[in-house]
Design an enzyme around this catalytic site. Structure first.
Site, PDB file in Angstrom:
ATOM      1  N   GLN A   1      -4.889  -1.687   9.521  1.00 20.35           N
ATOM      2  CA  GLN A   1      -4.605  -2.877   9.016  1.00 20.35           C
ATOM      3  C   GLN A   1      -5.092  -4.056   9.859  1.00 20.35           C
ATOM      4  O   GLN A   1      -4.708  -4.114  11.232  1.00 20.35           O
ATOM      5  CB  GLN A   1      -3.035  -3.307   8.585  1.00 20.35           C
ATOM      6  CG  GLN A   1      -2.895  -4.551   7.875  1.00 20.35           C
ATOM      7  CD  GLN A   1      -3.611  -4.455   6.411  1.00 20.35           C
ATOM      8  OE1 GLN A   1      -3.549  -3.362   5.837  1.00 20.35           O
ATOM      9  NE2 GLN A   1      -3.990  -5.816   5.936  1.00 20.35           N
TER      10      GLN A   1
ATOM     11  N   LYS B   1       0.991  -1.158   0.227  1.00 23.71           N
ATOM     12  CA  LYS B   1      -0.209  -0.008   0.044  1.00 23.71           C
ATOM     13  C   LYS B   1       0.917   1.229  -0.022  1.00 23.71           C
ATOM     14  O   LYS B   1       0.207   2.288  -0.676  1.00 23.71           O
ATOM     15  CB  LYS B   1      -0.849  -0.118   1.195  1.00 23.71           C
ATOM     16  CG  LYS B   1      -2.214  -1.189   1.020  1.00 23.71           C
ATOM     17  CD  LYS B   1      -2.999  -1.426   2.376  1.00 23.71           C
ATOM     18  CE  LYS B   1      -3.814  -2.421   2.029  1.00 23.71           C
ATOM     19  NZ  LYS B   1      -4.559  -2.745   3.160  1.00 23.71           N
TER      20      LYS B   1
ATOM     21  N   ASP C   1     -11.103   2.648   3.859  1.00 23.46           N
ATOM     22  CA  ASP C   1     -11.296   1.048   3.889  1.00 23.46           C
ATOM     23  C   ASP C   1     -12.709   0.563   3.567  1.00 23.46           C
ATOM     24  O   ASP C   1     -13.223  -0.368   3.313  1.00 23.46           O
ATOM     25  CB  ASP C   1     -10.775   0.468   4.873  1.00 23.46           C
ATOM     26  CG  ASP C   1      -9.519  -0.290   5.046  1.00 23.46           C
ATOM     27  OD1 ASP C   1      -9.055  -0.675   3.740  1.00 23.46           O
ATOM     28  OD2 ASP C   1      -8.719  -0.460   5.944  1.00 23.46           O
TER      29      ASP C   1
HETATM   30  N1  GUN Z   1      -6.776  -7.096   6.180  1.00 25.50           N
HETATM   31  C1  GUN Z   1      -7.154  -7.771   5.075  1.00 25.50           C
HETATM   32  N2  GUN Z   1      -7.727  -7.169   3.916  1.00 25.50           N
HETATM   33  C2  GUN Z   1      -7.670  -5.723   4.773  1.00 25.50           C
HETATM   34  C3  GUN Z   1      -8.126  -4.334   4.262  1.00 25.50           C
HETATM   35  O1  GUN Z   1      -8.599  -4.472   2.940  1.00 25.50           O
HETATM   36  N3  GUN Z   1      -7.975  -3.368   4.794  1.00 25.50           N
HETATM   37  C4  GUN Z   1      -7.461  -3.469   6.311  1.00 25.50           C
HETATM   38  N4  GUN Z   1      -7.283  -2.529   6.982  1.00 25.50           N
HETATM   39  N5  GUN Z   1      -7.245  -4.583   6.667  1.00 25.50           N
HETATM   40  C5  GUN Z   1      -7.202  -5.688   5.849  1.00 25.50           C
END
Ligand code: GUN
Length: 293
Positions: A96, A52, A119
């Site tokens: 995350q 990211k 998100d």
């Molecule tokens: N863990 C697995 N996929 C995601 C996501 O798209 N965003 C976040 N914040 N955590 C995750």
């Protein structure tokens, strides 16, 4: 059979975003700023967050990575979330997941200002998504819709089976595939670990979206000739022949399923890169204050 190239599509979209950011900067506007909170050292989470941050660079965004050890208290984490909520330079941020067990993920999600929730996990964004209002849409389902669109895959009136009912993928995916729009307008069935007729449902599906997190779950005899198969699985399966020690494995037994499909996503290189680019798109929207002022 057409292989859906998520890597190529995501590279193209990142270029489009970077061009737009360059225009914004040329107009004297600020670069979109994404912050990410990473707790602990889970291998998958480390990889995703690093990807990211790298994608932010490629798009011309500012990014901030905030790290905590896994013994961080819930209070400390919530304080940081509130700090980011109040920081006018941060357009959007993510925490995350998963988080250590002593921290309530739901509490953290609900503390994030929904206007910065790129998100799309906050109940306000989930609710708005489910009734078709402008909002931040969860990145994985949003990336899948983008693939369906870019490959001109028909969805109207099709029978779509979503495997898995997670808040992040299965539930929003089902809601989006049934929305009155393209992609959407499908007849959606959600199957999960308690479904009795999962195999029969899959056999009748025009589109299967597999998001169970069970490596190689979908076999050839579960797939209709000509079906579209989207594989969301990314399980790390031990593999001594690889330097990393694991092989990223999808929910679909690709080698035997692919020959029956009209379209299929590979793992890796299918849905994964699209998830990251969808987060970038949400961050761009946040930077432009397009959804919420
Ligand atoms: N863990 C697995 N996929 C995601 C996501 O798209 N965003 C976040 N914040 N955590 C995750």
């Amino acid at each position: 059979m057409t292989l859906i190239d998520g890597k190529a599509v995501s590279a193209q979209i990142k270029k489009e975003i970077a061009a737009e950011v360059a225009d914004m900067v040329a107009r004297g506007e600020k670069r979109p700023h994404l912050a990410a909170i990473l707790v602990g050292h889970d291998g998958g989470s480390e990889t995703y967050v690093a990807a990211k941050v790298k994608a932010c660079e490629e798009c011309g965004f500012t990014s901030t990575l905030i790290r905590y050890e896994s013994d961080v208290t819930e209070e400390e984490l919530l304080n940081k979330v509130n700090e980011l909520n109040a920081d006018p330079d941060v357009d959007g941020f993510i925490v995350q997941l998963p988080l250590p067990k002593h921290i309530s993920e739901q509490k953290v999600i609900e503390t994030i200002d929904y206007r910065k929730d790129v998100d799309g996990f906050h109940p306000i964004n989930v609710g708005r998504m489910s009734i078709g209002l402008p909002c931040y849409v969860s990145a994985t389902p949003s990336g899948i819709l983008e693939l369906l669109k870019r490959y001109h895959i028909e969805t109207q009136g099709k029978k779509c089976v979503v495997l898995g009912r997670s808040n992040i993928v299965g539930k929003p995916m089902a809601a989006l595939m049934m929305q009155k729009a393209y992609p959407g307008d499908a007849t959606v069935t959600v199957c999960h670990s308690r479904s009795r007729n999962l195999v029969e449902e899959c056999r009748e599906a025009d589109i299967i979206i597999a998001a169970l997190g069970q490596p190689n779950f979908v076999k050839a005899d579960m797939v209709k000739e000509g079906a579209v198969v989207i594989d969301v699985g990314t399980t790390r399966v031990p593999d001594a022949t690889r330097k990393s020690g694991f092989k990223l494995t999808g929910d679909v037994k690709f080698d035997e399923v692919a020959p029956k499909c009209s379209f299929i996503t590979p793992v890796p290189g299918g849905v994964g890169p699209m998830t990251i680019v969808s987060l970038m798109k949400n961050t761009l929207l946040a930077g432009k204050k397009e959804i919420y002022k």
